[in-house]
Design a protein around this motif. Structure first.
Motif, PDB file in Angstrom:
ATOM      1  N   ASN A 168       3.079  16.983  33.180  1.00  0.00           N
ATOM      2  CA  ASN A 168       2.066  15.997  33.548  1.00  0.00           C
ATOM      3  C   ASN A 168       2.475  14.580  33.158  1.00  0.00           C
ATOM      4  O   ASN A 168       2.217  13.630  33.891  1.00  0.00           O
ATOM      5  CB  ASN A 168       0.739  16.365  32.871  1.00  0.00           C
ATOM      6  N   ARG A 190       2.692   9.321  43.559  1.00  0.00           N
ATOM      7  CA  ARG A 190       2.042  10.324  42.705  1.00  0.00           C
ATOM      8  C   ARG A 190       2.935  10.688  41.518  1.00  0.00           C
ATOM      9  O   ARG A 190       2.474  10.792  40.381  1.00  0.00           O
ATOM     10  CB  ARG A 190       1.738  11.578  43.524  1.00  0.00           C
ATOM     11  N   MET A 204      -3.939  12.456  41.183  1.00  0.00           N
ATOM     12  CA  MET A 204      -4.076  13.835  40.713  1.00  0.00           C
ATOM     13  C   MET A 204      -3.532  14.067  39.295  1.00  0.00           C
ATOM     14  O   MET A 204      -4.180  14.710  38.474  1.00  0.00           O
ATOM     15  CB  MET A 204      -3.441  14.806  41.718  1.00  0.00           C
ATOM     16  N   PRO A 205      -2.341  13.539  38.941  1.00  0.00           N
ATOM     17  CA  PRO A 205      -1.869  13.756  37.556  1.00  0.00           C
ATOM     18  C   PRO A 205      -2.849  13.195  36.512  1.00  0.00           C
ATOM     19  O   PRO A 205      -3.022  13.775  35.438  1.00  0.00           O
ATOM     20  CB  PRO A 205      -0.542  12.998  37.506  1.00  0.00           C
ATOM     21  N   TYR A 261      -6.164  12.926  37.045  1.00  0.00           N
ATOM     22  CA  TYR A 261      -7.313  13.842  37.058  1.00  0.00           C
ATOM     23  C   TYR A 261      -7.025  15.045  36.164  1.00  0.00           C
ATOM     24  O   TYR A 261      -7.900  15.546  35.452  1.00  0.00           O
ATOM     25  CB  TYR A 261      -7.584  14.352  38.478  1.00  0.00           C
ATOM     26  N   ILE A 262      -5.787  15.538  36.252  1.00  0.00           N
ATOM     27  CA  ILE A 262      -5.412  16.714  35.447  1.00  0.00           C
ATOM     28  C   ILE A 262      -5.444  16.366  33.958  1.00  0.00           C
ATOM     29  O   ILE A 262      -5.826  17.182  33.124  1.00  0.00           O
ATOM     30  CB  ILE A 262      -4.023  17.230  35.884  1.00  0.00           C
TER      31      ILE A 262
END
Lengths: 245, 487
Positions: free
Chosen positions: A82, A160, A106-107, A109-110
C-alpha cells in the motif's frame, strides 16, 4: 535498496510442476530505472510479484533496505504494497465501478477507516487531482474507465500507483496493451517520474524499443538472469550478480 | 473506507443484486403480512374466547349445584385471606343443556339443543363478557332480562293473534256439528267458581325474558350473490326451554319471551347460548338458591391467576366433582392450536427468505467470479484478505438491509390496506378471498407486533449475511497473483 537472493519459485498445475525461478539474484538500486526483458514464461512477472510481496518465494529471500520482507506477516506485506510499492499492470486494472479519481484514490481508501478518511480526504483528493493533471487527465476526473482510451487508463493507473508516494514502482508490461506512440508516452512519463522525483522503477517488458529509455536492462531466461547491461552507476558499490552471464 | 465505498458502488451498479433485494423484500413483506394477519386473528379470537368467560370459572358436575348458596360463597371469598384482595366480582350462574322450542314465522315448530345459562344480569355484567355483546341493550350499566315495552307489545299482539286463531278454530269445530260430550253434572255453570285469589283479581302472569345467541334467532342465506340475514325470532316472541330438574332430574320447562340477542361473533356461542334469569331457572329446576358455576373476575389476572385458582381448589376440591380453571385453561387446546399454526406458518414462510438466501449465494458467487481481477488489484494495492471478506459480507449486509427495509415498508403498507386489496382481488377474480360468513369477521383483522417485525428483519439480514459468507470467504482466500492472471 531492493534485493532478491537465490529466489526459487515453482507453480503447480494439477500434477505438473513448472519451475519458474531457479535461484535468481538481483539488486535494484535506489533511483534506478530497471527493465527486465525475456521471453514469455521466463519468469519476469513472477519476479516482479515476488519483489513486490504479492507472492512468496519457495526459497530465497527478498530484502528492502536490508530488511527481509518476503516473510513478513500478512499485515506487514499488505502495508508495504500500500505504501512502499506501486503497481502498474499491462491491462491497467482500474475498477470499473469507480470514477478515475476514485480509482486513483483507492490506495488511500485502503489506508484509512471511514473516520480517518473523513479528516484526511481533502489532502488526498488534492494529491490525486494533481497527479491526474500531471499525467494529463485533469479533465477526466469523473469519467469511468470505460470512457477512457487505453493510454488514458494506463496513465490513470500510473497516477494510482504514485498516490502514496511509493519508493518503488513495479510495472508489469505497462506498454504491452498500447500502440507504439502511446507506449512511448507512458515510458516517457515513467522516465520523467524517475528523473524528477527519484522514484525507483522496475519494469517488465517485451518491447526492446522502450528499454533504451531505462538505466539498466536485465535479461531473464530459464528462471535466472542471463544478462545485465549495468548502464546505471549508482553511488553504492554493486553486489555480485551470481546469475549474470 | 474502501469496503464501504465498494459495497455502495456494487449496490448501485450491479443490477443483478436487485434480484437479491427483491427476494429478501418479498420474503420479509410476506412474513410481516402473514404475522400481522395471524396476530390479528389470534388477538381477536382470544378476545372472543375470553369474551363470555370471566377470568376464572368454578363449576361442578353436581346437577343440584354447589351445596352452598351464592351468598355463602360470596361471604367465604370475602373473608378468605388470599382471595379477598384479589377477586373483583363473582357471578353465580347455572349452566345446563336444554331444548329450545319455538315456531317459525310460517308456523313450523322448531326444536334446537342449547346451552341454558341462568344469570343475574347485573352480577354477570360485573364480571364481564355479557353486556358488551348484547345487541339491543349493548354496554348498559344495569342490564336486564325483562322484556322491553316493544317486546311486551309484540307479545300482546301474538296473544291476540293466537286468540283469534283459536276462536276461528272453535267456530269451525262448532260448524262440524260434532256431538257434545255428556257433561258430568247437569249444569256445570251452576257450580261455584273456586276462590283461588280470595276475592281479589288474579295477578298478571309474570313474563320472563331470555337472551338468545344471535345465530339462534337469525338465519343467513345468499340471495343474488349477496349475503342476507333474516330474523326468525323477534323480541316478544315466546320460546319454550326444556331441561332436567328436581331430585330425579325429570323434564321441566318454562316459557320465556325473547328480549335481546347476544352477538359474540363466536359461532359456537352465538349458535347455542341462551341466557335467562337465575331465579327463574332455579325455580324451574327446583334448585332453591343454588348455582352450578361461578364466574369470577380478578383485579389483576396475570398476577393473581395462579394463587387464586390454587386457593379456589382448596375451597372447591376436585374430588367433590368441582373444577377450577382460568379462561385460558378452558380454551387451552384452541389457543395452543393457534400458536402452533402460527409457528408452523412462520417456519414455512421463512423458507421464502431461505430461497432469497440461496439466490444471494448464487448471485454472489457469480459476482465474486466476475470480480476476480478486481480482488487481485485490491490486494496488490494493499487490501487485506479480511478487508476483501468484509467487502462481500458488507455487500450481503447491505442487500439484506435494503431488502428488509423495502420488505418492511411493503408489508406494512399491505397490512394497512389489506381489506381494500382483498376487495380488489375479490372484484378481479369474482371469488371471495375472505368470506365474511365463514370467518365471522367484518374485515380481515391485523395486528402489527413491532418485536415480530424486528425479528423478521433481523432474521432476513442475518440470512443474507450468512449466505454471502461462502462467496466472501472464497474472495478473501483468492491469491492475488492468480486473481490478476484470471482470464
Amino acid at each position: 535498496m531492493l534485493r532478491a537472493e537465490n529466489l526459487t519459485k515453482t507453480y503447480r498445475r494439477h500434477a505438473v510442476a513448472v519451475r519458474v525461478l531457479t535461484g535468481l539474484d538481483l539488486e535494484v538500486h535506489t533511483g534506478e530505472f530497471l527493465s527486465i526483458i525475456g521471453a514469455s514464461g521466463s519468469g519476469k512477472s513472477t519476479l516482479l510479484h515476488l519483489l513486490g510481496t504479492l507472492d512468496a518465494p519457495d526459497s530465497g529471500a527478498v530484502y528492502l533496505d536490508d530488511k527481509r520482507i518476503d516473510n513478513l506477516p500478512t499485515r506487514g506485506r499488505d502495508e508495504l504494497r500500500n505504501k512502499t510499492f506501486g503497481y502498474i499492470f499491462q491491462f491497467y486494472h482500474l475498477l470499473p465501478e469507480l470514477t478515475t479519481l476514485d480509482n486513483v484514490l483507492m490506495p488511500a481508501y485502503i489506508q484509512h477507516s471511514v473516520m480517518g478518511w473523513w479528516s484526511a480526504r481533502g489532502e488526498w483528493r488534492k494529491r490525486a487531482t494533481e497527479l491526474l493533471e500531471k499525467v494529463g487527465l485533469g479533465h477526466r476526473l469523473k469519467h469511468r474507465p470505460r470512457e477512457l482510451s487505453g493510454g488514458e487508463m494506463q496513465r490513470a493507473a500510473v497516477a494510482r500507483a504514485l498516490l502514496t508516494k511509493p519508493r518503488v514502482l513495479l510495472a508489469d508490461e505497462p506498454t504491452g496493451n498500447l500502440d507504439a506512440d502511446t507506449g512511448a508516452e507512458i515510458v516517457k512519463l515513467l522516465r520523467g517520474l524517475n528523473r524528477d522525483e527519484g522514484v525507483t522503477i522496475v519494469m517488465v517488458t517485451h518491447n526492446l524499443e522502450i528499454v533504451s529509455a531505462t538505466d539498466r536492462v536485465v535479461r531473464m531466461a530459464g528462471g535466472v538472469l542471463t544478462d545485465d547491461t549495468r548502464s546505471f552507476r549508482p553511488h553504492a558499490p554493486r553486489p555480485h550478480l551470481a546469475a549474470t552471464v | 473506507m474502501y469496503k464501504l465505498l465498494l459495497c455502495v458502488r456494487y449496490l448501485q451498479t450491479r443490477y443483478l443484486a436487485f434480484v437479491c433485494i427483491v427476494s429478501v423484500m418479498l420474503g420479509v413483506a410476506t412474513l410481516i403480512v402473514v404475522n400481522a394477519v395471524m396476530s390479528g386473528f389470534s388477538t381477536k379470537l382470544k378476545d372472543r374466547l375470553h369474551g363470555v368467560l370471566s377470568d376464572v370459572v368454578v363449576d361442578t358436575d353436581r346437577a343440584d349445584g354447589f351445596p352452598y348458596s351464592p351468598d355463602e360463597i360470596r361471604r367465604v371469598i370475602a373473608h378468605n385471606e388470599v382471595l379477598k384482595d384479589k377477586v373483583a366480582a363473582v357471578s353465580p350462574t347455572i349452566e345446563v343443556f336444554a331444548i329450545l322450542q319455538f315456531t317459525y314465522p310460517n308456523g313450523a315448530p322448531v326444536m334446537k339443543p342449547v346451552r341454558l345459562i341462568g344469570i343475574d344480569p347485573a352480577d354477570r355484567a360485573a364480571v364481564g363478557g355479557f353486556a358488551e355483546y348484547r345487541v339491543r341493550q349493548k354496554d348498559q350499566t344495569a342490564p336486564s332480562l325483562d322484556p322491553a315495552p316493544d317486546a311486551l307489545k309484540r307479545h300482546e299482539e301474538n296473544r291476540e293473534h293466537a286468540a283469534r286463531l283459536d276462536a276461528v278454530q272453535q267456530e269451525r269445530i262448532k260448524a262440524l256439528e260434532v256431538p257434545q260430550a255428556r257433561p258430568l253434572v247437569k249444569d256445570p255453570t251452576a257450580l261455584p267458581e273456586p276462590d283461588l285469589f280470595q276475592g281479589k283479581a288474579p295477578p298478571a302472569p309474570q313474563l320472563h325474558g331470555a337472551v338468545l345467541g344471535y345465530s339462534i334467532a337469525h338465519v343467513r342465506f345468499t340471495h343474488g350473490g349477496e349475503m342476507k340475514e333474516d330474523r326468525i325470532l323477534q323480541p316478544g316472541d315466546a320460546v319454550t326451554l326444556t331441561t332436567a330438574g328436581g331430585a330425579e332430574l325429570k323434564p321441566v320447562w318454562g316459557t320465556f319471551l325473547v328480549t335481546d340477542y347476544l352477538k359474540t361473533e363466536m359461532s359456537e356461542y352465538d349458535q347455542s347460548f341462551v341466557y335467562v334469569s337465575l331465579d327463574q331457572l332455579q325455580r324451574i329446576r327446583g334448585m332453591g338458591d343454588r348455582c352450578t358455576a361461578l364466574q369470577i373476575k380478578l383485579k389483576n389476572y396475570d398476577r393473581d391467576k395462579v394463587a387464586v385458582t390454587a386457593e379456589l381448589e382448596k375451597l372447591f376440591p376436585p374430588r367433590d366433582g368441582n373444577r377450577v380453571a382460568t379462561w385460558e385453561q378452558l380454551q387451552g387446546p384452541l389457543l395452543a392450536a393457534i400458536d402452533v399454526e402460527r409457528g408452523i406458518l412462520n417456519i414455512l414462510l421463512f423458507m421464502i427468505v431461505g430461497v432469497a438466501g440461496f439466490s444471494i449465494l448464487a448471485i454472489f458467487t457469480m459476482i465474486v467470479a466476475e470480480k476476480y481481477r478486481d480482488i487481485g488489484v485490491l490486494k496488490s494495492l494493499g487490501a487485506s484478505s479480511g478487508g476483501v471478506l468484509m467487502i462481500f459480507l458488507g455487500y450481503g449486509l447491505l442487500l439484506g438491509s435494503v431488502g428488509a427495509a423495502l420488505g418492511t415498508a411493503t408489508g406494512l403498507w399491505i397490512t394497512r390496506n389489506i381489506n381494500e386489496i382483498e376487495a380488489g382481488l375479490t372484484a378481479l377474480t369474482g371469488t371471495a378471498v375472505f368470506p365474511r360468513d365463514i370467518y365471522y369477521f367484518k374485515e380481515i383483522p391485523t395486528n402489527v407486533e413491532p418485536l415480530r417485525v424486528a425479528l423478521v428483519n433481523g432474521g432476513a439480514v442475518i440470512t443474507a449475511v450468512v449466505f454471502s459468507l461462502l462467496p466472501a470467504w472464497r474472495a478473501a482466500r483468492l491469491h492475488p497473483v492468480r486473481a490478476l492472471r484470471f482470464e
